[in-house]
Every structure is written in C-alpha cells, then in structure tokens.
Design a protein around this motif. Structure first.
Motif, PDB file in Angstrom:
ATOM      1  N   TRP A  68       0.850  -1.207   0.000  1.00  0.00           N
ATOM      2  CA  TRP A  68       0.000   0.000   0.000  1.00  0.00           C
ATOM      3  C   TRP A  68       0.880   1.249   0.000  1.00  0.00           C
ATOM      4  CZ3 TRP A  68      -5.451   0.759   0.737  1.00  0.00           C
ATOM      5  CH2 TRP A  68      -5.831   2.062   1.062  1.00  0.00           C
ATOM      6  N   ASN A  77      -3.347   5.660  -6.475  1.00  0.00           N
ATOM      7  CA  ASN A  77      -4.322   5.673  -5.389  1.00  0.00           C
ATOM      8  C   ASN A  77      -4.594   4.224  -4.973  1.00  0.00           C
ATOM      9  OD1 ASN A  77      -6.338   6.130  -3.574  1.00  0.00           O
ATOM     10  ND2 ASN A  77      -7.731   7.124  -5.023  1.00  0.00           N
ATOM     11  N   ARG A  79      -6.638   3.072  -2.885  1.00  0.00           N
ATOM     12  CA  ARG A  79      -8.060   2.795  -2.638  1.00  0.00           C
ATOM     13  C   ARG A  79      -8.748   2.265  -3.888  1.00  0.00           C
ATOM     14  NH1 ARG A  79      -7.015   7.319   0.587  1.00  0.00           N
ATOM     15  NH2 ARG A  79      -7.499   6.935   2.774  1.00  0.00           N
ATOM     16  N   GLU A  80      -8.177   2.555  -5.048  1.00  0.00           N
ATOM     17  CA  GLU A  80      -8.740   2.070  -6.305  1.00  0.00           C
ATOM     18  C   GLU A  80      -8.057   0.781  -6.759  1.00  0.00           C
ATOM     19  OE1 GLU A  80      -8.202   5.375  -8.931  1.00  0.00           O
ATOM     20  OE2 GLU A  80      -9.679   6.614  -7.875  1.00  0.00           O
ATOM     21  N   LYS A  84      -6.784  -2.896  -1.428  1.00  0.00           N
ATOM     22  CA  LYS A  84      -7.740  -2.482  -0.388  1.00  0.00           C
ATOM     23  C   LYS A  84      -8.623  -3.669   0.010  1.00  0.00           C
ATOM     24  CE  LYS A  84     -11.360   0.705   0.773  1.00  0.00           C
ATOM     25  NZ  LYS A  84     -12.328   1.666   0.341  1.00  0.00           N
ATOM     26  N   GLU A  88      -8.810  -5.636   3.708  1.00  0.00           N
ATOM     27  CA  GLU A  88     -10.081  -5.831   4.406  1.00  0.00           C
ATOM     28  C   GLU A  88     -10.318  -7.315   4.687  1.00  0.00           C
ATOM     29  OE1 GLU A  88     -13.051  -3.943   1.999  1.00  0.00           O
ATOM     30  OE2 GLU A  88     -12.341  -1.938   2.486  1.00  0.00           O
TER      31      GLU A  88
END
Length: 155
Positions: A68, A77, A79-80, A84, A88
């Motif tokens: 990350w 990014n 998050r894209e 991510k 999780e």
C-alpha cells in the motif's frame, strides 16, 4: 556543507514527519531481520495453532501494508487498487482470531458453584423446620392417647 545541501532538498515543515518515517522503517527492518533469522518451519513448530494463525495474518497484513505504501510513493491511489480488498479480507480474519482469543480469556461458568448459590439463596429455614414438624406430627398422630395442644407455638 554536504549536510546543509541535503536538508535543503525538501521543505523543513516535513522534517519531523520524515524523521518519524525513518525511525519506523528502521524498526520494521529490525523486526523483519528477527523474523527472517529463524527458518519458518522451526518458528511454526514452536507455536500453537492459534499463534501460527496470528503470525501468518500479521505477516500478510504487514506485506500488504508495505505494498500500500509503495503504491502511494508511486503516485497511485491504493483505494482504487485490489490491495484495499485484500487488506479488508485479512482484517476480517484478524477479527475472527481476536474473537477466539477473547473467548478463551472470558469467564467460565462453574455449574456446581452456581447451583450452590441458587440453592442457598432459595434456602428457607422455616421449610426445614416444617419438615421436622410434619415428622413430629405424624409420630404424634400415631399416639392417640396423648392430647394435642391447640395453642400456637410462640417464637
């Protein structure tokens, strides 16, 4: 003088943040060196299955977190990115392991002690005496020659 030109390469406002980042990278490096110094098979043999799962999850989470950070340094990014979802997923498994360890630490019910508490809480001394009175009354009823006292007992 070489030190002065080095500090002028970046703004002074982020000097404290960069120092913290450098110390964090150093501590991660020392932890990884400790982890890598022992063969993984030997390390896993020393641990119970729950600790093995914790180690595996920690390793996966650490590597994905470092990736990350790599993506951020490359200007992407995260998050894209698929990283991510992977983080999780690992977090959900970490929560499951945490629930298991919390269950181990939680208080257990001692059924015998609970039964004694309830029995003693519901104990009625009159009930015990009434059993003796009933036995005495049966014995008295078997002797019809003796007159029964009709007077109530005083306490």
């Amino acid at each position: 003088m070489a030190g002065d030109s080095r500090t002028e390469d970046y703004p002074h406002e982020i000097d404290e943040q960069l120092t913290g980042f450098d110390s964090s990278v150093s501590s991660v490096n020392t932890m990884l060196e400790k982890l890598m110094s022992m063969p993984r098979n030997e390390l896993l043999q020393k641990l119970d299955p729950l600790d093995q799962a914790k180690l595996d999850l920690m390793s996966a989470y650490t590597l994905n977190s470092l990736f990350w950070m790599y993506l951020v340094t490359q200007g992407l990014n995260p998050r894209e990115h698929g990283i991510k979802q992977e983080l999780e997923r690992i977090r959900t498994y970490m929560n499951k392991v945490k629930e298991i360890t919390d269950k181990k630490k939680s208080a257990r019910l001692n059924k015998g002690a609970a039964a004694r508490f309830v029995r003693n809480a519901l104990y009625d001394p009159d009930e015990r005496n009434s059993g003796k009175k009933a036995a005495t009354k049966k014995a008295a009823d078997s002797k019809p020659d003796t007159p029964q006292s009709k007077r109530p007992k005083q306490s």
